[in-house]
Write a protein that holds these residues in place. Structure first.
Motif, PDB file in Angstrom:
ATOM      1  N   LYS A 270      89.313 -20.841  36.819  1.00 39.32           N
ATOM      2  CA  LYS A 270      90.153 -19.709  36.422  1.00 39.32           C
ATOM      3  C   LYS A 270      90.459 -19.730  34.927  1.00 39.32           C
ATOM      4  N   LEU A 271      90.683 -20.907  34.374  1.00 35.17           N
ATOM      5  CA  LEU A 271      90.934 -21.014  32.932  1.00 35.17           C
ATOM      6  C   LEU A 271      89.731 -20.528  32.134  1.00 35.17           C
ATOM      7  N   ILE A 272      88.541 -20.961  32.530  1.00 33.86           N
ATOM      8  CA  ILE A 272      87.329 -20.558  31.810  1.00 33.86           C
ATOM      9  C   ILE A 272      87.126 -19.050  31.896  1.00 33.86           C
ATOM     10  N   ILE A 273      87.236 -18.513  33.104  1.00 37.90           N
ATOM     11  CA  ILE A 273      86.905 -17.102  33.329  1.00 37.90           C
ATOM     12  C   ILE A 273      87.938 -16.168  32.697  1.00 37.90           C
ATOM     13  N   ASN A 291      79.080 -10.763  36.787  1.00 34.96           N
ATOM     14  CA  ASN A 291      80.338 -11.043  37.486  1.00 34.96           C
ATOM     15  C   ASN A 291      80.091 -11.691  38.849  1.00 34.96           C
ATOM     16  N   LEU A 292      79.016 -11.305  39.508  1.00 35.48           N
ATOM     17  CA  LEU A 292      78.649 -11.942  40.766  1.00 35.48           C
ATOM     18  C   LEU A 292      78.319 -13.419  40.542  1.00 35.48           C
ATOM     19  N   LEU A 293      77.589 -13.713  39.458  1.00 34.04           N
ATOM     20  CA  LEU A 293      77.233 -15.098  39.161  1.00 34.04           C
ATOM     21  C   LEU A 293      78.471 -15.938  38.858  1.00 34.04           C
ATOM     22  N   LEU A 294      79.435 -15.361  38.144  1.00 34.40           N
ATOM     23  CA  LEU A 294      80.671 -16.086  37.874  1.00 34.40           C
ATOM     24  C   LEU A 294      81.439 -16.350  39.170  1.00 34.40           C
ATOM     25  N   ARG A 295      81.398 -15.386  40.083  1.00 31.83           N
ATOM     26  CA  ARG A 295      82.031 -15.579  41.401  1.00 31.83           C
ATOM     27  C   ARG A 295      81.366 -16.753  42.132  1.00 31.83           C
ATOM     28  N   LEU A 296      80.041 -16.812  42.067  1.00 31.71           N
ATOM     29  CA  LEU A 296      79.317 -17.915  42.697  1.00 31.71           C
ATOM     30  C   LEU A 296      79.690 -19.252  42.063  1.00 31.71           C
ATOM     31  N   LYS A 297      79.796 -19.288  40.732  1.00 33.88           N
ATOM     32  CA  LYS A 297      80.156 -20.533  40.046  1.00 33.88           C
ATOM     33  C   LYS A 297      81.539 -21.003  40.485  1.00 33.88           C
ATOM     34  N   TYR A 304      88.284 -20.007  45.774  1.00 29.78           N
ATOM     35  CA  TYR A 304      87.895 -18.908  46.655  1.00 29.78           C
ATOM     36  C   TYR A 304      88.608 -17.600  46.338  1.00 29.78           C
ATOM     37  N   GLU A 305      89.664 -17.653  45.542  1.00 31.45           N
ATOM     38  CA  GLU A 305      90.338 -16.407  45.165  1.00 31.45           C
ATOM     39  C   GLU A 305      89.441 -15.608  44.223  1.00 31.45           C
ATOM     40  N   LYS A 306      89.558 -14.287  44.277  1.00 32.11           N
ATOM     41  CA  LYS A 306      88.798 -13.444  43.368  1.00 32.11           C
ATOM     42  C   LYS A 306      89.491 -13.447  42.008  1.00 32.11           C
ATOM     43  N   ILE A 307      88.741 -13.796  40.989  1.00 30.32           N
ATOM     44  CA  ILE A 307      89.291 -13.899  39.633  1.00 30.32           C
ATOM     45  C   ILE A 307      88.793 -12.708  38.812  1.00 30.32           C
ATOM     46  N   GLU A 308      89.713 -12.004  38.194  1.00 28.14           N
ATOM     47  CA  GLU A 308      89.314 -10.888  37.332  1.00 28.14           C
ATOM     48  C   GLU A 308      88.708 -11.440  36.048  1.00 28.14           C
ATOM     49  N   THR A 309      87.530 -10.978  35.703  1.00 25.04           N
ATOM     50  CA  THR A 309      86.820 -11.493  34.536  1.00 25.04           C
ATOM     51  C   THR A 309      87.054 -10.610  33.311  1.00 25.04           C
ATOM     52  N   ASN A 310      86.560 -11.106  32.178  1.00 24.20           N
ATOM     53  CA  ASN A 310      86.550 -10.328  30.935  1.00 24.20           C
ATOM     54  C   ASN A 310      85.127  -9.899  30.591  1.00 24.20           C
TER      55      ASN A 310
END
Length: 536
Positions: A270-273, A291-297, A304-310
């Motif tokens: 979460k900190l990275i994303i 964004n899908l790849l970041l979800r996989l990472k 498992y929580e969905k993290i909002e990306t930049n």
């Protein structure tokens, strides 16, 4: 890996074209409908959603059930041993899983009805041509998307290069997909190591300093240590992020750096994303994949929580127009036509939008929220991202010659980048300087033309007057991109007030008779840095 992936991706597309979609399809999104309600306009978008659904499900299967065990719903993957009798049911359950948990691959009922047990059997057999270990690498999704587009953008027989730009059903238009070349992992690794790794890592690149790509011990403190930067404050952007090859490379490096600093593993993704990673692109499909790849990472790292990306796509359509039925006072500005021109420009050139135009459009968006209550979050976020300054800019920009610009693109580039207009990549060199902090770093791979040709003299001068050259690797013709014969160079620049005081330029020599990527490997019996010393 890439040869087998290319064969697989092109084979999958042919199967789907033949058995699932056809030229008469015209499945358009209804007015005011979301993507979930139906498919986006055009056969290619329909085809892409089906294509990606199979690729992503196969990647999830290869990575194993532990990846998705705690997520909502049960993932029924097609092709499992003993489940052949319900192959179609497994696949459709998998698509629903992707809809719920990854917000991707929405298929309308008409398309679902055309996918048969026999279709999935053919695809299952085709997938066996790629090694299971390659399916575990999330970048296979990016490469598959590139090959999907490559097949759409072949030049028609007897046609010129310009003909090929309009002959396909390319959703992104003349200046979108045609100029994209996705970055090989070994290039990503080199540029990430020599920017983030070297200059913001603790005691250099890694704990194994002797085998790193860092310079010698005389470098002393890293740039990050000199500035007293906290790792959570380091901001990195890819202004032409595509399918996220650099984004994923940076994620992996930052994870290593956070772990060395003793952070809780559960907090790191979460900190990275949310704090470190930023990206923007005009290709909405590519951003969706990133964004899908970041979800996989994050899933692989136990989050498992969905993290909002930049990571955002440049919004399409007139997002700031007057609401239907609204009066003049409801509109956004007194000079609505001028503001709409900013939007058109943003849609066309994306992150190349100059800072002053970004700030004008951002002000308009803020006024919209106050005056009408209408808030376009995607537009606001994209503008916020382009308003920031970054410690590192890493990118493989589009390569598009000015002779291939359409009328609108030519006008905008001439207005804002007249000294860099010869090719889009040169404009991105200029824009990267605008995005990066003083003493920050720019890592890029581009065509080599800026080093030699007279029409790039001002680009060369700009580099020397605004940067120190930390690394310069000249590859020459071919050997970098599997699908394009391009003369390339990659470089790391440090933004500096000291013009024409560049560090000595380092070169990467290719071993005689060997491929270029071999020159990034450890020589026999020696450390990796031995292969990177400058020639006398």
């Amino acid at each position: 890996m890439n040869r087998s992936v290319k064969k697989m991706a092109l084979g999958l597309k042919r199967i789907l074209q033949r058995e699932v979609t056809n030229e008469e399809d015209s499945l358009k999104r209804p007015k005011r409908g979301s993507r979930k309600d139906s498919l986006t306009a055009g056969e290619e978008r329909v085809l892409l959603d089906v294509f990606l659904s199979f690729i992503v499900l196969r990647v999830l299967q290869a990575k194993g059930n532990s990846l998705t065990a705690n997520m909502e719903g049960d993932l029924q993957l097609f092709g499992k041993s003993g489940s052949d009798s319900n192959l179609l049911g497994d696949y459709l359950s998998g698509v629903q899983f992707l809809n719920r948990n990854f917000d991707c691959c929405y298929l309308v009922d008409d398309i679902k009805s055309r996918i048969t047990h026999q279709t999935i059997e053919k695809i299952r057999d085709l997938f066996q041509s790629v090694k299971d270990e390659d399916w575990k690498k999330e970048e296979i999704i990016s490469w598959s998307y590139e090959y999907f587009n490559e097949d759409s953008l072949k030049r028609p027989k007897g046609g010129s290069r310009k003909d090929s730009l309009t002959a396909s059903k390319d959703l992104k238009g003349k200046n979108g997909v045609i100029s994209q070349f996705y970055t090989p992992k070994w290039i990503v690794d080199y540029l990430v190591e020599n920017t983030l790794g070297k200059y913001y890592g603790e005691n250099g690149l890694t704990a194994h300093k002797e085998s790193s790509l860092t310079a010698g011990e005389e470098d002393g403190l890293t740039a990050g240590e000199e500035k007293g930067l906290d790792i959570e404050d380091v901001k990195i952007i890819d202004p032409a992020c595509g399918c996220g090859n650099f984004v994923i490379g940076v994620y992996d490096k930052l994870k290593e750096m956070y772990q060395k600093r003793g952070y809780d593993d559960a907090l790191i993704p979460k900190l990275i994303i949310t704090k470190n990673l930023y990206g923007i692109d005009i290709d909405e499909n590519a951003v969706e994949i990133t964004n899908l790849l970041l979800r996989l990472k994050a899933l692989e790292d136990g989050v498992y929580e969905k993290i909002e990306t930049n990571i955002v796509a440049v919004p399409k359509g007139n997002n700031l127009k007057r609401p239907e039925g609204g009066s003049r006072k409801d509109s956004l500005t007194a000079n609505e036509e001028g503001q709409n021109e900013y939007l058109k420009k943003f849609e066309k050139i994306g992150s190349l939008m100059r800072t002053e135009d970004v700030l004008s459009l951002r002000e308009t968006a803020s006024r919209q929220i106050k005056e009408t209550g209408i808030n376009d979050e995607r537009l606001k976020k994209a503008l916020d991202i382009l308003s920031l300054k970054y410690d590192i800019v890493l990118t493989n920009p589009p390569y598009l010659d000015s002779s291939d610009y359409d009328f609108e693109l030519k006008r905008y580039i001439n207005e804002d980048y007249s000294e860099f207009k010869k090719n889009l990549y040169a404009c991105f060199i200029k824009k990267s300087c605008e995005l990066v902090e003083m003493d920050g770093f720019v890592g890029m791979i581009t065509p080599q033309t800026f080093m030699f040709i007279g029409s790039y003299e001002k680009t060369r001068r700009f580099i020397l007057e605004n940067f120190q050259i930390e690394r310069l690797v000249h590859f020459g013709l071919g050997g970098v991109f599997d699908n394009a014969l391009v003369d390339t160079a990659m470089f790391v620049l440090r933004k500096s007030k000291n013009s024409l005081t560049a560090h000595k330029e380092n070169s990467l020599k290719r071993p005689e008779g060997g491929p270029r990527k071999d020159s990034l490997k450890h020589p026999e019996g020696g450390s990796r840095k031995d292969s990177l010393t400058a020639s006398e």
